[in-house]
Design a protein around this motif. Structure first.
Motif, PDB file in Angstrom:
ATOM      1  N   ILE A 213       9.212  29.626  45.654  1.00 33.55           N
ATOM      2  CA  ILE A 213      10.270  29.597  44.641  1.00 33.55           C
ATOM      3  C   ILE A 213      11.472  30.359  45.195  1.00 33.55           C
ATOM      4  N   LYS A 240       5.132  23.458  48.731  1.00 26.68           N
ATOM      5  CA  LYS A 240       6.055  22.897  47.743  1.00 26.68           C
ATOM      6  C   LYS A 240       7.155  23.913  47.469  1.00 26.68           C
ATOM      7  N   TYR A 242      10.404  25.042  45.089  1.00 31.39           N
ATOM      8  CA  TYR A 242      11.293  24.981  43.932  1.00 31.39           C
ATOM      9  C   TYR A 242      12.538  25.808  44.256  1.00 31.39           C
ATOM     10  N   THR A 243      13.701  25.256  43.979  1.00 31.45           N
ATOM     11  CA  THR A 243      14.942  26.012  44.198  1.00 31.45           C
ATOM     12  C   THR A 243      15.662  26.210  42.871  1.00 31.45           C
ATOM     13  N   ALA A 278      14.735  21.301  47.821  1.00 32.03           N
ATOM     14  CA  ALA A 278      13.693  20.987  46.839  1.00 32.03           C
ATOM     15  C   ALA A 278      13.129  19.589  47.062  1.00 32.03           C
ATOM     16  N   GLY A 283       9.498  19.526  45.571  1.00 33.25           N
ATOM     17  CA  GLY A 283       9.572  20.332  44.356  1.00 33.25           C
ATOM     18  C   GLY A 283      10.710  19.859  43.475  1.00 33.25           C
ATOM     19  N   GLN A 284      11.378  20.795  42.805  1.00 34.64           N
ATOM     20  CA  GLN A 284      12.497  20.448  41.936  1.00 34.64           C
ATOM     21  C   GLN A 284      13.588  21.503  42.053  1.00 34.64           C
ATOM     22  N   TYR A 286      16.647  23.507  39.988  1.00 30.11           N
ATOM     23  CA  TYR A 286      17.067  23.882  38.643  1.00 30.11           C
ATOM     24  C   TYR A 286      18.363  24.683  38.743  1.00 30.11           C
ATOM     25  N   ILE A 301       8.207  26.161  35.670  1.00 34.23           N
ATOM     26  CA  ILE A 301       7.466  26.242  36.929  1.00 34.23           C
ATOM     27  C   ILE A 301       6.067  26.801  36.681  1.00 34.23           C
ATOM     28  N   TYR A 304       3.955  23.987  35.435  1.00 30.86           N
ATOM     29  CA  TYR A 304       3.665  22.992  36.469  1.00 30.86           C
ATOM     30  C   TYR A 304       2.605  23.493  37.447  1.00 30.86           C
ATOM     31  N   GLU A 305       2.700  24.757  37.814  1.00 38.73           N
ATOM     32  CA  GLU A 305       1.854  25.300  38.868  1.00 38.73           C
ATOM     33  C   GLU A 305       0.759  26.180  38.287  1.00 38.73           C
TER      34      GLU A 305
END
Length: 349
Positions: A213, A240, A242-243, A278, A283-284, A286, A301, A304-305
């Motif tokens: 993350i 994975k 996430y940003t 991401a 990942g995704q 935001y 997050i 999801y995780e």
């Protein structure tokens, strides 16, 4: 705990409040019948005094005092009441249930990467971006279960603050005391170096899921590793990413002037690069523009995780109604013996 050996049913502890409170009752409705036993024998006594035949006998006053032996006649009735009470308790089926739970989880390894560059002092978050990020990170960590979490901070360089660990108290201490603007001397925003440092922490991970993350508020302006290249390296290790882009675009408050009024500076964010990172990391991306939005992002997050937790429950139920059935039989036998003796034939006044 009551003794449950072969002859333990003879113990008087089965009749104590502690003994009864330790039970679960399969059919507790039967217990409501216990007061009826007392009412039944009270009615029997009242009716008996009305219809019982009495023989008038003339005796001197000093000879008509009641003898203590006259009270022995209640013994058969007492045994009968106790036998009925034991039968009712047995019908309620006292029992104890021991439940064992086996729980295991496929843990997740998570690295939190937090930007500590000077721009994180901007006050469009309360009290500023870094403090808001720290509080949200604490809440996220405290909401995890058996996941190993590591910490990386970065500005002009990247620094691994904590290895992967399940010691959440230690992580909280690091966030409180070590995540600040003075920890790294070099100024700038080395996003690529931060991702590479986080990946290095994950290289020996055997977790079923590996997550990174990244939280930043600026463009990549330092370091010797391109963010996209670093993201591709992380993806090669199955990480994975996430940003989270933190902060508002345009003019934002940063410090105060001589008169205590807030200064405003122009803020920019390389959203394109963060989105690409991401995407590469499966990942995704935001965007968070205030404290509440940042908290919501971490909550998403967190949902999801989640680790896969498997639980197996074992129940072992032991019935204790035979103990009270045995006591009921004992009291019934005592009733049969006593009612055929002089006890029930004691003369009444």
């Amino acid at each position: 705990m009551l003794d449950e050996s072969k002859y333990s049913w003879l113990s008087l502890e089965w009749f104590t409040p502690t003994g009864f409170q330790s039970f679960d009752w399969a059919f507790p409705i039967f217990l409501y019948a216990l007061p009826l036993v007392l009412i039944l024998f009270l009615l029997k006594w009242l009716i008996g005094t009305k219809i019982k035949q009495k023989l008038p006998v003339a005796l001197p006053k000093q000879d008509i005092e009641r003898s203590w032996t006259s009270y022995l006649r209640v013994i058969p009735n007492l045994f009968t009441a106790l036998a009925l009470a034991m039968l009712i308790v047995a019908l309620a089926r006292p029992q104890r249930t021991n439940e064992e739970v086996e729980q295991w989880t496929e843990g997740i390894d998570i690295v939190l990467i937090i930007d500590t560059s000077e721009s994180m002092q901007i006050e469009d978050f309360k009290p500023n971006r870094l403090e808001a990020a720290k509080q949200t990170a604490r809440d996220f960590i405290n909401g995890r279960f058996q996941d190993r979490i590591g910490l990386v901070i970065f500005s002009g360089d990247a620094y691994s603050l904590s290895p992967l660990t399940t010691d959440y108290e230690l992580l909280g201490s690091f966030i409180d005391t070590e995540v600040d603007f003075g920890k790294i001397e070099n100024r700038g925003t080395a996003i690529g170096s931060a991702i590479a440092t986080g990946t290095n922490r994950m290289t020996e991970s055997t977790a079923a899921s590996k997550v990174m993350i990244l939280l930043s508020d600026g463009d990549n302006t330092a370091g010797n590793i391109d963010p996209i290249t670093a993201a591709e390296l992380a993806a090669a290790y199955g990480i994975k990413i996430y940003t989270i882009g933190i902060g508002k675009d345009g003019k934002v408050p940063y410090g105060k002037d001589f008169f205590g009024r807030p200064n405003y500076i122009e803020n920019t964010l390389d959203e394109t690069t963060l989105r690409k990172i991401a995407e590469i990391g499966d990942g995704q991306f935001y965007r968070a523009s205030d404290n509440e939005a940042l908290s919501n992002v971490f909550s998403l997050i967190d949902q999801y995780e989640k680790a896969e937790i498997k639980e197996t429950r074992y129940k072992n139920t032991t019935d204790f109604y035979p103990i009270y059935a045995k006591w009921g039989l004992v009291f019934f036998i005592l009733f049969m013996l006593s009612k055929s003796t002089f006890v029930s034939n004691v003369l009444e006044d």
